[in-house]
Write an enzyme that holds these catalytic residues in place. Structure first.
Site, PDB file in Angstrom:
ATOM      1  N   LYS A  88      65.655  43.637  87.187  1.00  0.00           N
ATOM      2  CA  LYS A  88      66.814  43.930  87.091  1.00  0.00           C
ATOM      3  C   LYS A  88      66.252  45.127  85.965  1.00  0.00           C
ATOM      4  O   LYS A  88      67.424  46.505  85.799  1.00  0.00           O
ATOM      5  CB  LYS A  88      67.976  43.168  86.491  1.00  0.00           C
ATOM      6  CG  LYS A  88      68.274  43.308  84.983  1.00  0.00           C
ATOM      7  CD  LYS A  88      70.030  42.105  85.326  1.00  0.00           C
ATOM      8  CE  LYS A  88      69.650  41.448  84.031  1.00  0.00           C
ATOM      9  NZ  LYS A  88      71.060  40.920  82.810  1.00  0.00           N
ATOM     10  N   ASP A  89      65.812  45.225  85.013  1.00  0.00           N
ATOM     11  CA  ASP A  89      65.302  46.628  84.224  1.00  0.00           C
ATOM     12  C   ASP A  89      64.153  47.548  85.016  1.00  0.00           C
ATOM     13  O   ASP A  89      64.434  48.478  84.198  1.00  0.00           O
ATOM     14  CB  ASP A  89      64.468  45.645  82.730  1.00  0.00           C
ATOM     15  CG  ASP A  89      65.401  44.741  82.277  1.00  0.00           C
ATOM     16  OD1 ASP A  89      66.015  45.176  81.533  1.00  0.00           O
ATOM     17  OD2 ASP A  89      64.948  43.986  81.782  1.00  0.00           O
ATOM     18  N   ARG A 139      78.827  45.667  82.066  1.00  0.00           N
ATOM     19  CA  ARG A 139      79.048  45.020  83.831  1.00  0.00           C
ATOM     20  C   ARG A 139      79.710  43.964  83.585  1.00  0.00           C
ATOM     21  O   ARG A 139      81.512  43.567  84.045  1.00  0.00           O
ATOM     22  CB  ARG A 139      78.205  44.789  84.413  1.00  0.00           C
ATOM     23  CG  ARG A 139      77.543  43.833  85.335  1.00  0.00           C
ATOM     24  CD  ARG A 139      76.687  43.665  85.945  1.00  0.00           C
ATOM     25  NE  ARG A 139      75.590  43.134  85.397  1.00  0.00           N
ATOM     26  CZ  ARG A 139      75.814  41.601  85.308  1.00  0.00           C
ATOM     27  NH1 ARG A 139      76.784  41.082  85.468  1.00  0.00           N
ATOM     28  NH2 ARG A 139      74.917  41.062  84.021  1.00  0.00           N
ATOM     29  N   ARG A 140      79.275  43.324  82.752  1.00  0.00           N
ATOM     30  CA  ARG A 140      79.909  42.029  82.494  1.00  0.00           C
ATOM     31  C   ARG A 140      81.103  42.033  81.045  1.00  0.00           C
ATOM     32  O   ARG A 140      82.687  41.266  81.889  1.00  0.00           O
ATOM     33  CB  ARG A 140      79.101  40.764  81.125  1.00  0.00           C
ATOM     34  CG  ARG A 140      78.203  40.671  81.888  1.00  0.00           C
ATOM     35  CD  ARG A 140      76.661  40.241  80.801  1.00  0.00           C
ATOM     36  NE  ARG A 140      75.726  39.193  81.732  1.00  0.00           N
ATOM     37  CZ  ARG A 140      74.081  39.478  80.757  1.00  0.00           C
ATOM     38  NH1 ARG A 140      74.016  40.025  79.718  1.00  0.00           N
ATOM     39  NH2 ARG A 140      72.868  38.633  81.728  1.00  0.00           N
ATOM     40  N   ARG A 157      73.253  43.032  70.089  1.00  0.00           N
ATOM     41  CA  ARG A 157      71.619  43.829  71.039  1.00  0.00           C
ATOM     42  C   ARG A 157      71.107  42.846  70.131  1.00  0.00           C
ATOM     43  O   ARG A 157      70.825  41.907  69.663  1.00  0.00           O
ATOM     44  CB  ARG A 157      71.333  45.155  70.328  1.00  0.00           C
ATOM     45  CG  ARG A 157      72.525  46.139  71.611  1.00  0.00           C
ATOM     46  CD  ARG A 157      71.303  46.006  72.862  1.00  0.00           C
ATOM     47  NE  ARG A 157      69.985  46.905  71.754  1.00  0.00           N
ATOM     48  CZ  ARG A 157      68.930  46.408  72.641  1.00  0.00           C
ATOM     49  NH1 ARG A 157      68.640  45.358  73.597  1.00  0.00           N
ATOM     50  NH2 ARG A 157      68.053  47.448  72.428  1.00  0.00           N
ATOM     51  N   ARG A 163      69.688  37.329  69.021  1.00  0.00           N
ATOM     52  CA  ARG A 163      71.219  37.092  69.843  1.00  0.00           C
ATOM     53  C   ARG A 163      71.663  35.718  69.856  1.00  0.00           C
ATOM     54  O   ARG A 163      72.593  35.789  69.197  1.00  0.00           O
ATOM     55  CB  ARG A 163      71.512  37.493  71.514  1.00  0.00           C
ATOM     56  CG  ARG A 163      70.866  38.941  71.926  1.00  0.00           C
ATOM     57  CD  ARG A 163      71.246  38.950  73.167  1.00  0.00           C
ATOM     58  NE  ARG A 163      70.627  40.026  72.780  1.00  0.00           N
ATOM     59  CZ  ARG A 163      71.451  41.289  74.565  1.00  0.00           C
ATOM     60  NH1 ARG A 163      72.802  41.036  74.885  1.00  0.00           N
ATOM     61  NH2 ARG A 163      71.052  42.500  74.365  1.00  0.00           N
ATOM     62  N   CYS A 251      70.781  51.548  84.837  1.00  0.00           N
ATOM     63  CA  CYS A 251      71.130  50.040  84.268  1.00  0.00           C
ATOM     64  C   CYS A 251      72.616  50.231  82.974  1.00  0.00           C
ATOM     65  O   CYS A 251      73.022  49.109  82.649  1.00  0.00           O
ATOM     66  CB  CYS A 251      69.919  49.606  83.572  1.00  0.00           C
ATOM     67  SG  CYS A 251      69.353  50.602  82.127  1.00  0.00           S
TER      68      CYS A 251
HETATM   69  C1  DPM Z   1      70.040  44.923  82.127  1.00  0.00           C
HETATM   70  C2  DPM Z   1      71.735  44.242  81.455  1.00  0.00           C
HETATM   71  C3  DPM Z   1      71.093  43.900  79.998  1.00  0.00           C
HETATM   72  C4  DPM Z   1      69.203  43.489  80.869  1.00  0.00           C
HETATM   73  C5  DPM Z   1      72.599  44.855  81.880  1.00  0.00           C
HETATM   74  C6  DPM Z   1      73.524  43.934  82.687  1.00  0.00           C
HETATM   75  C7  DPM Z   1      71.671  42.655  79.518  1.00  0.00           C
HETATM   76  C8  DPM Z   1      72.162  44.178  78.389  1.00  0.00           C
HETATM   77  C9  DPM Z   1      72.957  42.710  77.716  1.00  0.00           C
HETATM   78  C10 DPM Z   1      69.739  45.847  83.229  1.00  0.00           C
HETATM   79  N1  DPM Z   1      69.356  44.067  81.728  1.00  0.00           N
HETATM   80  O1  DPM Z   1      73.251  42.622  83.225  1.00  0.00           O
HETATM   81  O2  DPM Z   1      74.130  43.758  82.812  1.00  0.00           O
HETATM   82  O3  DPM Z   1      73.531  41.433  77.767  1.00  0.00           O
HETATM   83  O4  DPM Z   1      73.050  44.077  76.364  1.00  0.00           O
HETATM   84  C11 DPM Z   1      67.699  41.918  80.359  1.00  0.00           C
HETATM   85  C12 DPM Z   1      67.890  40.099  80.456  1.00  0.00           C
HETATM   86  C13 DPM Z   1      66.639  39.731  81.463  1.00  0.00           C
HETATM   87  C14 DPM Z   1      66.252  40.665  82.103  1.00  0.00           C
HETATM   88  C15 DPM Z   1      69.221  39.333  79.653  1.00  0.00           C
HETATM   89  C16 DPM Z   1      70.115  39.251  80.226  1.00  0.00           C
HETATM   90  C17 DPM Z   1      66.829  38.553  82.062  1.00  0.00           C
HETATM   91  C18 DPM Z   1      67.319  37.798  83.022  1.00  0.00           C
HETATM   92  C19 DPM Z   1      66.567  38.105  84.659  1.00  0.00           C
HETATM   93  C20 DPM Z   1      68.334  42.702  79.428  1.00  0.00           C
HETATM   94  N2  DPM Z   1      66.827  41.674  81.320  1.00  0.00           N
HETATM   95  O5  DPM Z   1      70.330  39.402  80.494  1.00  0.00           O
HETATM   96  O6  DPM Z   1      70.878  37.629  79.182  1.00  0.00           O
HETATM   97  O7  DPM Z   1      66.291  38.169  84.840  1.00  0.00           O
HETATM   98  O8  DPM Z   1      67.566  39.110  85.176  1.00  0.00           O
END
Ligand code: DPM
Length: 350
Positions: A88-89, A139-140, A157, A163, A251
């Site tokens: 997702k990144d 999104r959340r 953040r 966190r 993202c």
């Molecule tokens: C992206 C988002 C977030 C990450 C945006 C989203 C969360 C950012 C936040 C694109 N990347 O989800 O709407 O909560 O401020 C990220 C996490 C993981 C990968 C951590 C998480 C782990 C889970 C995975 C950060 N990137 O989302 O809790 O491998 O999918």
């Protein structure tokens, strides 16, 4: 490779320095070691912009390849041979010369609620009015604001360790929302008090899946990692990424998805939201997936939204990508562009 393969040198794996990134990279290293017992692996850890700028919401930094650029530079300079990311990144278009050579079996893709210890036993529904929920994900926040209007949402953040510390040691947040997959990988499954189903909060494109990024020209490494592809996950994630790409979302936009693979049918639900969730466009579509033996005529032909999967049916990959594109076009015809443009402008002005 064990006897018959072509890769005999030391393989260097690049990773970010965060604990989650290390755990993810180690897990892929272990899988490679099992498949290729003679393989020599070395892990190279580095910091990225995303790790250094910890006080700004992701959606405000504006750099699409926040967590990936330094790692890609190292790939380009041959300092590392592959990089493990959370899919997702990874942007839906990778810079030229790079490709995703493997998408591993997805963990639970849903988001989870982690409560402040003082709220143990509660759910989002049961939290006192005006309780503050920590999330920097547009999104959340958009989906949960709509679903739980009595709650308030604030940015949080930092990496997962930071966190959880901010949640537990202060009184700023009643709960935070994190991906279940990340929590599980960190060994913090016990902190999950509620997993959010699609009716509460659909997930991000690619959430819960690990991806291996490699140099597109490095055919040996591509072939080596390709056996880690999990076909159902690849097809779901190609549909999701094609949807996001067609919407021109990154993202940092409130876009969410839900996919399922059942009896050779791929289902995709996709949605776009205004920042407060009051405007929402959401549709579901499906396509048949035929896993025939059609292989690509040339390697270049078989790249779908950045993913190279030469060992998966070309027909199936094409169908998955088309599903995402068509669903996005339907939402665009209903005004998705305006919703996303407004969300982007409001977020930039905050
Ligand atoms: C992206 C988002 C977030 C990450 C945006 C989203 C969360 C950012 C936040 C694109 N990347 O989800 O709407 O909560 O401020 C990220 C996490 C993981 C990968 C951590 C998480 C782990 C889970 C995975 C950060 N990137 O989302 O809790 O491998 O999918």
């Amino acid at each position: 490779m064990s006897g018959n393969g072509k890769v005999t040198r030391v393989i260097r794996m690049g990773t970010r320095k965060s604990q989650l990134a290390r755990i993810q990279t180690d897990s892929v290293a272990e899988k490679l070691k099992e498949l290729y017992p003679d393989l020599q692996l070395e892990i190279v850890a580095m910091s990225t912009i995303g790790d250094k700028i910890l006080d700004t919401a992701l959606s405000k930094i504006g750099e699409k390849s926040l967590f990936t650029k330094e790692l890609e530079n190292a790939l380009e300079r041959n300092e590392v041979d592959l990089v493990v990311h959370s899919l997702k990144d990874l942007p839906t278009s990778l810079p030229p010369g790079f490709t995703i050579g493997a998408v591993l079996q997805r963990e639970n893709p849903h988001d989870a609620v982690v409560l402040h210890p003082k709220n143990a036993g509660l759910t989002l529904d049961g939290l006192p009015e005006k309780s503050v929920i920590g999330t920097s994900s547009l999104r959340r926040a958009a989906q949960l604001k709509k679903r739980f209007p009595q709650l308030e949402f604030e940015n949080i953040r930092g990496n997962l360790n930071t966190r959880l510390r901010k949640l537990d040691e202060k009184d700023d947040y009643a709960a935070i929302i994190l991906a279940a997959a990340g929590l599980k990988r960190m060994g913090w499954e016990t902190r999950i008090s509620q997993v959010l189903g699609p009716e509460d909060c659909m997930y991000a494109v690619g959430q819960g899946a690990l991806a291996i990024e490699v140099r597109a020209r490095d055919r040996d490494i591509l072939e080596m990692v390709s056996i880690l592809h999990h076909p159902d996950t690849v097809l779901r994630c190609i549909a999701e990424r094609a949807f996001l790409k067609q919407l021109e979302g990154g993202c940092s936009v409130p876009v969410a998805v839900y996919t399922e693979m059942k009896n050779s049918v791929l289902y995709l639900t996709g949605a776009v939201y205004s920042l407060d969730g009051s405007d929402c466009l959401k549709e579901t579509m499906q396509t048949n997936i035929e896993l025939d033996n059609k292989v690509p005529e040339s390697a270049e032909e078989n790249v779908h939204v950045g993913i190279t999967a030469n060992n998966i049916s070309q027909t199936a990959l094409d169908a998955a990508e088309r599903l995402g594109v068509v669903l996005a076009k339907i939402l665009l015809s209903k005004g998705a562009k305006d919703i996303l443009t407004t969300a982007r402008q409001l977020n930039d002005a905050r």
